[in-house]
Design an enzyme around this catalytic site. Structure first.
Site, mmCIF file in Angstrom:
data_model
loop_
_atom_site.group_PDB
_atom_site.id
_atom_site.type_symbol
_atom_site.label_atom_id
_atom_site.label_comp_id
_atom_site.label_asym_id
_atom_site.label_seq_id
_atom_site.Cartn_x
_atom_site.Cartn_y
_atom_site.Cartn_z
ATOM 1 N N LYS A 1 4.431 6.805 -7.490
ATOM 2 C CA LYS A 1 4.210 6.308 -5.880
ATOM 3 C C LYS A 1 2.850 6.117 -6.630
ATOM 4 O O LYS A 1 2.225 6.816 -7.671
ATOM 5 C CB LYS A 1 3.553 7.910 -5.156
ATOM 6 N N LEU B 1 9.700 -0.358 -5.525
ATOM 7 C CA LEU B 1 11.070 0.121 -4.509
ATOM 8 C C LEU B 1 10.848 -0.050 -3.485
ATOM 9 O O LEU B 1 11.753 -0.281 -2.029
ATOM 10 C CB LEU B 1 11.370 1.250 -4.707
ATOM 11 N N GLY B 2 9.863 -0.096 -2.962
ATOM 12 C CA GLY B 2 9.393 0.002 -1.482
ATOM 13 C C GLY B 2 8.223 -0.126 -0.579
ATOM 14 O O GLY B 2 7.397 0.555 -1.927
ATOM 15 N N ASP C 1 8.395 17.668 9.278
ATOM 16 C CA ASP C 1 9.475 16.092 9.348
ATOM 17 C C ASP C 1 10.571 15.629 9.346
ATOM 18 O O ASP C 1 10.945 15.058 8.240
ATOM 19 C CB ASP C 1 8.293 15.139 9.403
#
EC number: 2.7.10.1
Length: 828
Positions: free
Chosen positions: A526, A496-497, A635
């Site tokens: 991940k 996905l990235g 964040d």
């Protein structure tokens, strides 16, 4: 005889009581004002033609009045038909009246009367100008000029036209009241004035079109009624302020009214417009002066920069295709100062391309011009002999250096050959530094989060133990039975990235749903890459442990499982099919007029106002849950909120999050790069993070939502942003945002953290959500103006600054994941 003595004795006993009664009556008579004979006489003279003397005093001054009389009789002083007595700040000596430290309440008509006859000797009309309130100190200069003119005009009127004891109100400056219609842009300050006179001094009040008195609580933002200026002031007007405003001036004799009409114009939702042809190409000689002009038109406050394109390592463009530039001049408060770029005593190095860059909250615009520098003839004549003199030296030196470099290359190649052969024979080993990672969370949890044993057991995994994906770092972790997922039940798919040190892979997990073990569920996995450091591994494990402790909620990315045994570390989380919120919003902007007939550029769905409120409401719910778990995100931004099916918002990217238990703040001591445009002032300047600093970030995120993915503070450099935040500047209201929601953003951006709302209070957005319909706000207008003139960085690293020009190539900051495939982005 005895009876006489007894009566005398009784009389002597009653004498003190009699004397005390006489003294008491006398005292009352002397203290009570005499309002009978002389007052009745002079009250009958109130319509005489005695001329008043007018005096204008400032608060705090002393009033001293003389009653000239040749009569030997004494006088009495009256103010507004009430007799004055000595005492306090009032002092009467003979025919002189003194009042110290006068105030607005001391204004009125003063007369001196001959005691006994009631004959009026003198009249004085006293006006004390009320002191300005603290909020009035920002009065515009033209208002001060108007006030001076009013005082001068009043004085002239007094000298030319006598004012008598009783007079109905009248306009003192009717010429200044000719403009009945006031049309102003939204956000401006409006001032209505009704300067009047009369005797006694009239009062002023303001009423709306329905006749009721206009008060501060009738308007969000309040009003200022300045009695001494006969004015009504409204700051930051909005379209709901349209209507009639009537001033009512009255005293005991009569009254006057005057009506103004206010029309509030919506601001132009457009990025800055630059005048065509400016700046213009220029040619000049060395040593001369050059000026570039840039005319900027912008409804919203523009921010302007002058940039010079430069060359770095032989290239004018960086790896991201942004040009290298040098900022020459910046201004945002007074744009006129920066619309001209002055270059003094130019040299050959000043030649090149210059750009005028202007931006506002809507978008960016820029135009460029070239400067051509011609050398002076004298300079060329002096340069030629020097060139011929040093040519031989340059040739010999270059030849010597070339030979020396060739010898060095040969020696280095010979030295590297044996080492390379030895390296090929050695199996590859992934090394991990020996460091214990202790859990930092003390929250109640049934997982292994209670353990204080090291999470990492240092081992060496040779290349014979090949991981499932090439280039993935492996590490041995203790088994957590509650979260461990069988590795063979996970089918990895396409990436996905990937980011700074990790990657995210789409996968199918069989058995994620316990009651349906054979049903595949799409998940995101991940993992680290082989260039990840010990710190990167520590961050990923810390994030995994934090997600275990936090638990599950509909509006956050939830942990589904982990693979820690017999292979690389896999963290399995929910899959969000619609990517991150920022790209989700941008992909659904209505097409521009020129793209309206291009089917390929028409978004798959358009968002209503209710959809945007729902986005903000869901994020507030998720953040309220994190706050209840004592987690500070640090964040919060649209790029770190993912969108799942049915447009469910899920807060992601716990890479910067910190779990806190004993205290509700976290102080950062490292000097890593941070998302400054989303950070609260206390986090920027003091590195202190609290739930209130997350509230500030939520306000910026809400601004992103209602600009459909706009970039906050466009074009403003970080140093200038720090100064503007300290001075209290905030972003403008998005054009498709209601005043109520913008006021909520401003509350989130309050300078005092404790004055900001809580996420529990922000959950009341559901009230707005249920009050509006799908068609409440038309979002069919083009939104291309909210985009910067170039594509923003797709990085989820905290360093993304959304600048249109990169002043220098910047290395990626150490964040958990940085995805280049932003459409299907899944943040950590």
């Amino acid at each position: 005889m005895s009876g006489s003595i007894r009566r005398s004795y009784t009389a002597m006993q009653n004498f003190p009581r009699f004397l005390l009664g006489v003294l008491f009556v006398a005292t009352l008579s002397s203290c009570r004002p005499r309002l009978s004979e002389d007052e009745a006489n002079w009250k009958g003279q109130t319509e005489t033609s005695e001329v008043e003397e007018h005096l204008l005093l400032d608060p705090g001054n002393a009033l001293r009045l003389f009653c000239d009389t040749n009569q030997s009789s004494s006088i009495n002083w009256y103010r507004e038909q009430e007799r004055l007595l000595s005492g306090g700040k009032i002092r009467m000596v003979g025919t002189v009246l003194e009042v110290s430290d006068v105030t607005y309440e001391d204004s009125g008509l003063y007369i001196c009367v001959v005691r006994g006859t009631g004959k009026i000797l003198r009249r004085f009309s006293i006006s004390v100008v009320d002191s300005l309130a603290s909020g009035d100190e920002e009065e515009e200069e033209e208002d001060d000029d108007d006030e001076d003119g009013r005082r001068e005009d009043t004085t002239a009127d007094i000298n030319e036209e006598p004012v008598y004891f009783f007079q109905a109100p009248y306009w003192t400056q009717p010429s200044r009241m000719d403009k009945k219609l006031h049309a102003v842009p939204a956000g401006n300050t409006v001032k209505f004035r009704c300067p009047a006179g009369g005797s006694p001094l009239p009062t002023i009040r303001w009423s709306l079109k329905n006749g009721r008195e206009f008060r501060g609580e009738h308007r969000i933002g309040g009003i200022q009624i300045r009695h001494q200026h006969w004015s009504l002031v409204m700051e930051s007007v909005v379209p709901s302020d349209r209507g009639n405003y009537t001033c009512v001036v009255e005293n005991r004799v009569g009254s006057l009214t005057y009506t103004y009409f206010l029309d509030v114009l919506e601001r132009s939702s457009h990025r800055p417009i630059l005048q065509a042809g400016l700046p213009a190409n220029t040619t000049a000689r060395v040593g001369s002066d050059v000026e570039f002009y840039c005319k900027v038109y912008s409804d919203a406050q523009p921010h302007i920069q002058w940039l010079k394109h430069i060359e770095v390592n032989g290239s004018h463009f960086g790896p991201d295709d942004f040009p290298y530039v040098q900022v020459l001049k910046t201004a945002d408060i007074n744009p006129s100062d920066v619309e001209v770029l002055h270059l003094r005593n130019i040299t050959m190095e000043d030649a090149g391309e210059y750009t005028c860059l202007a931006g506002n909250s809507i978008g960016l615009s820029h135009q460029s011009a070239w400067l051509t520098v011609l050398p002076n003839e004298d300079f060329l004549e002096q340069a030629e002999p020097a060139e011929s003199r040093y040519m031989d030296i340059i040739i010999y030196t270059s030849g010597f250096l070339a030979v020396a470099m060739a010898i060095m290359i040969v020696i280095l190649c010979r030295m590297q050959t044996p080492h390379s052969k030895q390296t090929l024979q050695t199996p590859t080993v992934h090394k991990l530094a020996k460091f214990p990672l202790i859990r930092q969370f003390s929250l109640e949890s049934s997982s292994s989060g209670k353990s204080s044993a090291p999470l990492i057991r240092i081992t060496r995994l040779s290349s014979s133990c090949a991981p499932m994906l090439p280039g993935v770092m492996e590490v041995e972790l203790p088994l957590d039975a509650k979260w461990e997922f069988p590795r063979d039940r996970l089918v990895l798919g396409k990436p996905l990235g990937e980011g700074c040190f990790g990657q995210v892979v789409r996968a199918e997990g069989y058995g994620i749903e316990k009651d349906r073990p054979e049903k595949p569920v799409t998940v995101a996995v991940k993992m680290l890459k082989d260039n990840g450091t010990d710190k990167d591994l520590s961050d990923l494990i810390s994030e995994m442990e934090l997600m275990k402790v936090i638990g599950k909620h509909k509006n956050i990315i939830n942990l589904l499982g982990v693979c820690t045994q017999e292979g690389p570390l896999f963290v399995i989380v929910e899959y969000a099919s619609k990517g991150n919120l920022r790209e989700f919003l941008r992909a659904r902007r209505p097409p521009t007029p020129e793209d309206a007939f291009d089917i390929t550029k028409v978004p798959e769905e358009l968002l209503s106002f209710k959809d945007l409120v729902s986005c903000a409401y869901q994020v507030a719910r998720g953040m309220e849950y994190l706050e209840s778990k004592r987690c500070i995100h640090r964040d919060l931004a649209a790029r770190n909120v993912l969108v799942a099916e049915d447009n469910v918002m899920k807060i992601a990217d716990f890479g910067l999050a910190r779990g806190v238990h004993d205290i509700d703040y976290y102080k950062k001591t490292s000097n890593g790069r941070l998302p400054v445009k989303w950070m609260a002032p206390e986090a920027l300047f003091d590195r202190v993070y609290t739930h209130q600093s997350d509230i500030w970030s939520f306000g910026v995120l809400t601004w992103e939502i209602f600009t459909l993915g706009g970039s906050p503070y466009p074009v403003i450099p970080y140093e200038e942003l720090f100064k503007l935040l300290r001075e209290g500047h905030r972003m403008d209201k998005p054009s498709n945002c209601t005043h109520e929601l913008y006021m909520l953003m401003r509350e989130c951006w309050h300078a005092v953290p404790t004055q900001r709302p809580t996420f529990k209070q922000l959950e009341h957005l559901d009230r707005i959500l249920t009050a509006v319909s799908e068609e409440y706000l038309d979002l069919s207008m083009p939104f291309e103006q909210y985009s910067p003139s170039c594509e923003d960085s797709a990085s989820t690293c905290s360093s993304s600054d959304d600048s249109v020009f990169a002043p220098d190539p910047v290395p990626s900051s150490p964040c958990v994941f940085n995805y280049h495939n932003i459409h299907s982005q899944l943040g950590t």
